[in-house]
Motif scaffolding. Structure first.
Motif, mmCIF file in Angstrom:
data_model
loop_
_atom_site.group_PDB
_atom_site.id
_atom_site.type_symbol
_atom_site.label_atom_id
_atom_site.label_comp_id
_atom_site.label_asym_id
_atom_site.label_seq_id
_atom_site.Cartn_x
_atom_site.Cartn_y
_atom_site.Cartn_z
ATOM 1 N N VAL A 178 -1.644 -1.647 5.409
ATOM 2 C CA VAL A 178 -2.848 -1.660 4.585
ATOM 3 C C VAL A 178 -2.548 -2.295 3.228
ATOM 4 C CG1 VAL A 178 -3.911 0.340 5.694
ATOM 5 C CG2 VAL A 178 -2.331 0.678 3.772
ATOM 6 N N VAL A 179 -3.605 -2.540 2.475
ATOM 7 C CA VAL A 179 -3.516 -3.058 1.109
ATOM 8 C C VAL A 179 -3.875 -1.927 0.150
ATOM 9 C CG1 VAL A 179 -4.520 -4.673 -0.544
ATOM 10 C CG2 VAL A 179 -4.105 -5.405 1.799
ATOM 11 N N VAL A 180 -3.148 -1.835 -0.958
ATOM 12 C CA VAL A 180 -3.407 -0.776 -1.936
ATOM 13 C C VAL A 180 -3.643 -1.395 -3.306
ATOM 14 C CG1 VAL A 180 -2.589 1.388 -2.904
ATOM 15 C CG2 VAL A 180 -1.809 0.681 -0.654
ATOM 16 N N LYS A 181 -4.679 -0.896 -3.991
ATOM 17 C CA LYS A 181 -4.987 -1.344 -5.346
ATOM 18 C C LYS A 181 -5.104 -0.133 -6.264
ATOM 19 C CE LYS A 181 -7.738 -5.236 -3.613
ATOM 20 N NZ LYS A 181 -9.100 -5.821 -3.550
ATOM 21 N N MET A 182 -4.708 -0.310 -7.507
ATOM 22 C CA MET A 182 -4.884 0.719 -8.530
ATOM 23 C C MET A 182 -5.752 0.146 -9.631
ATOM 24 S SD MET A 182 -2.067 2.827 -10.828
ATOM 25 C CE MET A 182 -1.557 1.362 -11.773
ATOM 26 N N LEU A 187 -1.243 -2.729 -6.124
ATOM 27 C CA LEU A 187 -0.257 -1.709 -6.487
ATOM 28 C C LEU A 187 1.021 -1.953 -5.687
ATOM 29 C CD1 LEU A 187 0.485 1.005 -7.882
ATOM 30 C CD2 LEU A 187 -0.425 2.149 -5.834
ATOM 31 N N PRO A 188 2.107 -2.387 -6.338
ATOM 32 C CA PRO A 188 3.377 -2.563 -5.617
ATOM 33 C C PRO A 188 3.830 -1.227 -5.015
ATOM 34 C CG PRO A 188 3.452 -3.625 -7.777
ATOM 35 C CD PRO A 188 2.222 -2.777 -7.766
ATOM 36 N N HIS A 189 4.188 -1.268 -3.735
ATOM 37 C CA HIS A 189 4.521 -0.023 -3.053
ATOM 38 C C HIS A 189 5.407 -0.297 -1.849
ATOM 39 C CE1 HIS A 189 1.206 -1.676 -0.700
ATOM 40 N NE2 HIS A 189 1.697 -0.982 0.325
ATOM 41 N N ILE A 190 5.940 0.769 -1.280
ATOM 42 C CA ILE A 190 6.674 0.714 -0.019
ATOM 43 C C ILE A 190 5.817 1.376 1.050
ATOM 44 C CG2 ILE A 190 8.718 1.513 1.234
ATOM 45 C CD1 ILE A 190 10.205 1.434 -1.465
ATOM 46 N N PHE A 191 5.595 0.666 2.150
ATOM 47 C CA PHE A 191 4.822 1.197 3.273
ATOM 48 C C PHE A 191 5.789 1.721 4.324
ATOM 49 C CE2 PHE A 191 3.193 0.892 7.518
ATOM 50 C CZ PHE A 191 1.871 1.295 7.448
ATOM 51 N N THR A 192 5.607 2.970 4.756
ATOM 52 C CA THR A 192 6.430 3.553 5.821
ATOM 53 C C THR A 192 5.516 4.177 6.859
ATOM 54 O OG1 THR A 192 8.174 4.057 4.208
ATOM 55 C CG2 THR A 192 8.319 5.134 6.358
ATOM 56 N N GLY A 209 0.210 6.919 11.476
ATOM 57 C CA GLY A 209 0.223 7.496 10.135
ATOM 58 C C GLY A 209 1.015 6.623 9.166
ATOM 59 N N PHE A 210 0.769 6.812 7.883
ATOM 60 C CA PHE A 210 1.521 6.051 6.882
ATOM 61 C C PHE A 210 1.771 6.897 5.641
ATOM 62 C CE2 PHE A 210 -2.957 4.766 5.912
ATOM 63 C CZ PHE A 210 -3.037 5.216 4.597
ATOM 64 N N MET A 211 2.818 6.522 4.942
ATOM 65 C CA MET A 211 3.096 7.046 3.610
ATOM 66 C C MET A 211 3.361 5.851 2.708
ATOM 67 S SD MET A 211 5.981 9.748 2.221
ATOM 68 C CE MET A 211 7.368 8.697 2.700
ATOM 69 N N LEU A 212 2.622 5.748 1.616
ATOM 70 C CA LEU A 212 2.778 4.670 0.652
ATOM 71 C C LEU A 212 3.441 5.239 -0.590
ATOM 72 C CD1 LEU A 212 -0.823 3.191 1.006
ATOM 73 C CD2 LEU A 212 1.199 2.607 2.339
ATOM 74 N N THR A 213 4.587 4.677 -0.943
ATOM 75 C CA THR A 213 5.332 5.147 -2.102
ATOM 76 C C THR A 213 5.248 4.102 -3.201
ATOM 77 O OG1 THR A 213 6.887 6.254 -0.607
ATOM 78 C CG2 THR A 213 7.552 6.012 -2.916
ATOM 79 N N PRO A 214 4.526 4.356 -4.301
ATOM 80 C CA PRO A 214 4.410 3.363 -5.377
ATOM 81 C C PRO A 214 5.752 3.122 -6.043
ATOM 82 C CG PRO A 214 3.460 5.452 -6.060
ATOM 83 C CD PRO A 214 3.786 5.598 -4.609
ATOM 84 N N GLN A 215 5.977 1.898 -6.490
ATOM 85 C CA GLN A 215 7.247 1.571 -7.140
ATOM 86 C C GLN A 215 7.348 2.185 -8.526
ATOM 87 O OE1 GLN A 215 7.943 -2.672 -6.941
ATOM 88 N NE2 GLN A 215 7.843 -2.711 -4.716
#
Length: 241
Positions: A178-182, A187-192, A209-215
Motif C-alpha cells: 500500500v501507499v502511506v501519506k502523512m 510517509l517513508p516507512h517499512i512494509f512487512t 495483513g501488514f504492519m507499516l513502521t515509519p522511519q
C-alpha cells in the motif's frame, strides 16, 4: 494549417513501452535470469540457497507508470523467514514466509521513477536467516505488468499509532502493498506482511495483513492516509494518531 504541430515531432513527447512479461523458474526456461544465491532448479521452482539472491530483469524502454510485480513462491516447510524484497537497491517491502509447506503469492509495486532509471534491473531477495540455516523460500514465477486497477480491492486500517500502522489489503485475492501519506505527503516507512488467522477465517489470504513502521515517529494528531497504489483508500483511512 499554420501553427499546427506534428505530435510525432514534438520533443516533449516521450516514448514508453508496455510492461508485460512472465518468468518461470520451475524449469530451465528462464534459468539464465537467476544471478547468484540460488540452488538447483527443480520441478516446482528454484530454492533460495544463500542469504541474498537476485534475478536479472530487462525492459524494452521506459515504463508508462508504476509496475506491478506478482511473485509466486513456495514455502518449503522449514523455519519461518522474513525476506526483504528490493529492486535496484530500493526496498519494496518485507515478506513473512511461514513454516508451512505451501504455494504463496504476494503483490508488490515498483515505482515508475525507479523502473525508468535503467532498462536493466536486479530484483533482490534477502533472507533474515543465517547462512547455516537456509531459507524456506523457493521462487516459482514472476509476473510484471503495467499497474492497472485490480478487481476485488479490499482493505482495512486497524490501528494508527506513532510508531506503527496495522491492517490488511487484498487485490484480486492476493495480499498487496500500500501507499502511506502523512498530512498529504508520502510517509517513508517499512512494509512487512503479517499472517493473521482471522483473515483466513473470513476467506481472505492468510498473509494479507501488514504492519507499516515509519522511519521517524509520527507526531500526535497527524492525519494518516493508507491507499492502494491507484489511489483507492482502505476502509478506516484516513486515521489519526
Amino acid at each position: 494549417m499554420i501553427g499546427i504541430r506534428n505530435p510525432i515531432s514534438d520533443g516533449k513527447t516521450e516514448a514508453t513501452s508496455p510492461v508485460h512479461q512472465t518468468l518461470r523458474f520451475d524449469s530451465r526456461q528462464d534459468r539464465s535470469r537467476l544471478e547468484s544465491g540460488w540452488g538447483r532448479t527443480e520441478g516446482w521452482g528454484t530454492p533460495l540457497s544463500g542469504k541474498t539472491a537476485s534475478v536479472l530483469l530487462g525492459f524494452d524502454g521506459k515504463a508508462r507508470g508504476d509496475v506491478e510485480l506478482l511473485i509466486e513462491a513456495k514455502s518449503q516447510g522449514r523455519e519461518s523467514d522474513v525476506l526483504t524484497i528490493s529492486y535496484n537497491g530500493a526496498e519494496l517491502g518485507r515478506w513473512h514466509v511461514a513454516d508451512s509447506a505451501t504455494y504463496i503469492r504476494r503483490r508488490f509495486v515498483i515505482p515508475k521513477d525507479r523502473v525508468n532509471q535503467d532498462t536493466v534491473g536486479h530484483l533482490t531477495f534477502e533472507s533474515q536467516q543465517s547462512a547455516q540455516n537456509p531459507s524456506n523460500f523457493g521462487l516459482v514465477s514472476l509476473e510484471l505488468r503495467d499497474l492497472r486497477p485490480r478487481p476485488g480491492r479490499r482493505g482495512f486500517v486497524d490501528r494508527c499509532t506513532s510508531d506503527r500502522i496495522t491492517g490488511w489489503a487484498v487485490a484480486d485475492n492476493v495480499g498487496s502493498t500500500v501507499v502511506v501519506k502523512m498530512n498529504g505527503k508520502p510517509l517513508p516507512h517499512i512494509f512487512t506482511s503479517v499472517e493473521r488467522e482471522d483473515l483466513a477465517a473470513s476467506g481472505l489470504p492468510k498473509d494479507a495483513g501488514f504492519m507499516l513502521t515509519p522511519q521517524t515517529e509520527i507526531p500526535s494528531g497527524a492525519t494518516i492516509e493508507v491507499e492502494f497504489f491507484d489511489g483507492r483508500p482502505l476502509i478506516n483511512s484516513p486515521c489519526r494518531t
